[in-house]
Design a protein around this motif. Sequence first.
Motif, PDB file in Angstrom:
ATOM      1  N   THR A 225      68.807  28.763  66.907  1.00 15.51           N
ATOM      2  CA  THR A 225      68.429  28.566  65.504  1.00 15.51           C
ATOM      3  C   THR A 225      67.200  29.368  65.095  1.00 15.51           C
ATOM      4  O   THR A 225      67.032  29.664  63.908  1.00 15.51           O
ATOM      5  CB  THR A 225      68.161  27.075  65.244  1.00 15.51           C
ATOM      6  OG1 THR A 225      67.149  26.611  66.157  1.00 15.51           O
ATOM      7  CG2 THR A 225      69.432  26.255  65.433  1.00 15.51           C
ATOM      8  N   ALA A 226      66.336  29.716  66.045  1.00 14.60           N
ATOM      9  CA  ALA A 226      65.126  30.472  65.704  1.00 14.60           C
ATOM     10  C   ALA A 226      65.474  31.926  65.400  1.00 14.60           C
ATOM     11  O   ALA A 226      66.398  32.507  65.997  1.00 14.60           O
ATOM     12  CB  ALA A 226      64.123  30.399  66.851  1.00 14.60           C
ATOM     13  N   GLY A 227      64.723  32.520  64.502  1.00 20.68           N
ATOM     14  CA  GLY A 227      65.058  33.838  63.988  1.00 20.68           C
ATOM     15  C   GLY A 227      65.094  34.951  65.014  1.00 20.68           C
ATOM     16  O   GLY A 227      66.064  35.707  65.093  1.00 20.68           O
ATOM     17  N   LYS A 228      64.042  35.089  65.813  1.00 19.63           N
ATOM     18  CA  LYS A 228      63.969  36.206  66.749  1.00 19.63           C
ATOM     19  C   LYS A 228      64.995  36.111  67.878  1.00 19.63           C
ATOM     20  O   LYS A 228      65.631  37.116  68.218  1.00 19.63           O
ATOM     21  CB  LYS A 228      62.555  36.342  67.312  1.00 19.63           C
ATOM     22  CG  LYS A 228      61.530  36.851  66.309  1.00 19.63           C
ATOM     23  CD  LYS A 228      61.863  38.255  65.807  1.00 19.63           C
ATOM     24  CE  LYS A 228      60.770  38.788  64.889  1.00 19.63           C
ATOM     25  NZ  LYS A 228      61.110  40.128  64.332  1.00 19.63           N
ATOM     26  N   PRO A 229      65.195  34.933  68.508  1.00 23.84           N
ATOM     27  CA  PRO A 229      66.282  34.843  69.497  1.00 23.84           C
ATOM     28  C   PRO A 229      67.646  35.173  68.899  1.00 23.84           C
ATOM     29  O   PRO A 229      68.482  35.803  69.559  1.00 23.84           O
ATOM     30  CB  PRO A 229      66.197  33.389  69.977  1.00 23.84           C
ATOM     31  CG  PRO A 229      64.779  33.014  69.752  1.00 23.84           C
ATOM     32  CD  PRO A 229      64.376  33.716  68.499  1.00 23.84           C
ATOM     33  N   ARG A 230      67.889  34.772  67.655  1.00 18.32           N
ATOM     34  CA  ARG A 230      69.152  35.109  66.989  1.00 18.32           C
ATOM     35  C   ARG A 230      69.278  36.629  66.816  1.00 18.32           C
ATOM     36  O   ARG A 230      70.346  37.205  67.020  1.00 18.32           O
ATOM     37  CB  ARG A 230      69.224  34.415  65.624  1.00 18.32           C
ATOM     38  CG  ARG A 230      69.417  32.920  65.692  1.00 18.32           C
ATOM     39  CD  ARG A 230      69.207  32.270  64.327  1.00 18.32           C
ATOM     40  NE  ARG A 230      70.138  32.798  63.334  1.00 18.32           N
ATOM     41  CZ  ARG A 230      71.394  32.365  63.175  1.00 18.32           C
ATOM     42  NH1 ARG A 230      71.853  31.398  63.960  1.00 18.32           N
ATOM     43  NH2 ARG A 230      72.170  32.874  62.245  1.00 18.32           N
ATOM     44  N   GLN A 231      68.167  37.252  66.436  1.00 18.95           N
ATOM     45  CA  GLN A 231      68.188  38.705  66.236  1.00 18.95           C
ATOM     46  C   GLN A 231      68.454  39.430  67.548  1.00 18.95           C
ATOM     47  O   GLN A 231      69.220  40.409  67.589  1.00 18.95           O
ATOM     48  CB  GLN A 231      66.875  39.159  65.624  1.00 18.95           C
ATOM     49  CG  GLN A 231      66.889  40.608  65.130  1.00 18.95           C
ATOM     50  CD  GLN A 231      65.591  40.993  64.449  1.00 18.95           C
ATOM     51  OE1 GLN A 231      64.690  40.169  64.265  1.00 18.95           O
ATOM     52  NE2 GLN A 231      65.471  42.258  64.083  1.00 18.95           N
ATOM     53  N   LEU A 232      67.841  38.953  68.641  1.00 23.39           N
ATOM     54  CA  LEU A 232      68.073  39.562  69.947  1.00 23.39           C
ATOM     55  C   LEU A 232      69.518  39.349  70.390  1.00 23.39           C
ATOM     56  O   LEU A 232      70.174  40.283  70.880  1.00 23.39           O
ATOM     57  CB  LEU A 232      67.112  38.988  70.979  1.00 23.39           C
ATOM     58  CG  LEU A 232      67.292  39.499  72.417  1.00 23.39           C
ATOM     59  CD1 LEU A 232      67.103  41.014  72.483  1.00 23.39           C
ATOM     60  CD2 LEU A 232      66.332  38.787  73.372  1.00 23.39           C
ATOM     61  N   LEU A 233      70.035  38.140  70.214  1.00 20.70           N
ATOM     62  CA  LEU A 233      71.424  37.856  70.572  1.00 20.70           C
ATOM     63  C   LEU A 233      72.374  38.757  69.788  1.00 20.70           C
ATOM     64  O   LEU A 233      73.324  39.317  70.349  1.00 20.70           O
ATOM     65  CB  LEU A 233      71.742  36.385  70.314  1.00 20.70           C
ATOM     66  CG  LEU A 233      73.211  35.971  70.481  1.00 20.70           C
ATOM     67  CD1 LEU A 233      73.704  36.261  71.891  1.00 20.70           C
ATOM     68  CD2 LEU A 233      73.377  34.491  70.143  1.00 20.70           C
ATOM     69  N   ALA A 234      72.136  38.896  68.497  1.00 20.85           N
ATOM     70  CA  ALA A 234      72.987  39.748  67.667  1.00 20.85           C
ATOM     71  C   ALA A 234      72.967  41.189  68.175  1.00 20.85           C
ATOM     72  O   ALA A 234      74.010  41.855  68.272  1.00 20.85           O
ATOM     73  CB  ALA A 234      72.527  39.684  66.215  1.00 20.85           C
TER      74      ALA A 234
END
Length: 275
Positions: free
Chosen positions: A47-56
């Motif tokens: 749900t956190a922005g930066k982990p989502r960006q890295l996953l993407a």
Amino acid sequence: MLSAAAVPEPPGLSTGPRPLRYRSRLHLRILGRLQVRDAYAVDFTPTAGKPRQLLAFLLLNAGELVRVEDCISELWGATPPRSVNHTLQTYARTIRQALTRALPTERARLVTGQSCYRLVVEPDLLDAAVFERVSRLGMAAARAGDHHTAAALLTRALQDWGGEVLADVESGPLAKASVVRLRETHRAALEQRIDSDLHLGRHWDLVPELARRCAKHPTYESLRAQHMLALHRCGQDDAAIRVFEELKVILADRFGIEPGPRVMSLYRAIRSGDT
């Protein structure tokens, strides 16, 4: 219209019975909202922005070695935090936890190498991988003149497209190139599916679809040409000419240009009855 089930299944895309725990076919999604889901569609997406960006970013490069320095550039550009390596490791741990909760490790795992990461996933788990694979098969069928198979495969591929790529994730400078490539692949697949349907004489079915698509993308000349041709084949030449005239006005107002040769040639042929 020929259903996708009527054509041979591409390798790795069997729709036959699966074990009960694999009820959901696509567990990892980037064609639309970012999603990590288990077999029962339970959402484990960070749900956190930066982990989502890295996953993407890792999913866009699934199966490839991704350098740590590229991850840093993607997430922070030229101004990374002081503890950037530790922070990145924390984000990677969050991604591993999400994947472990959603999928068996043999199906999806994040591998850490020397100054790099590699997200290893089975191809049939990731919507973009399935979309690109089936699209390639459909495009090959079209080039071979097999428009029944092409239309069926491309229809199936396009069904996995859930909206704007990574619609709910901020894309950094490196991810944007992959996003643009996926958009272009989607557009090519859509246009070829429509062309194949036109080859198969499905113009009556295409007219309302093309009207909607032209309203959404008013400057796409290829869609306008397909709309004009479908209308002409339905005996609606006046409507086809209006589609051209609307395009001409829009291009002049927005860009100060004329329609391209393909649309212009089709317009002249419809006007002269030479189609």
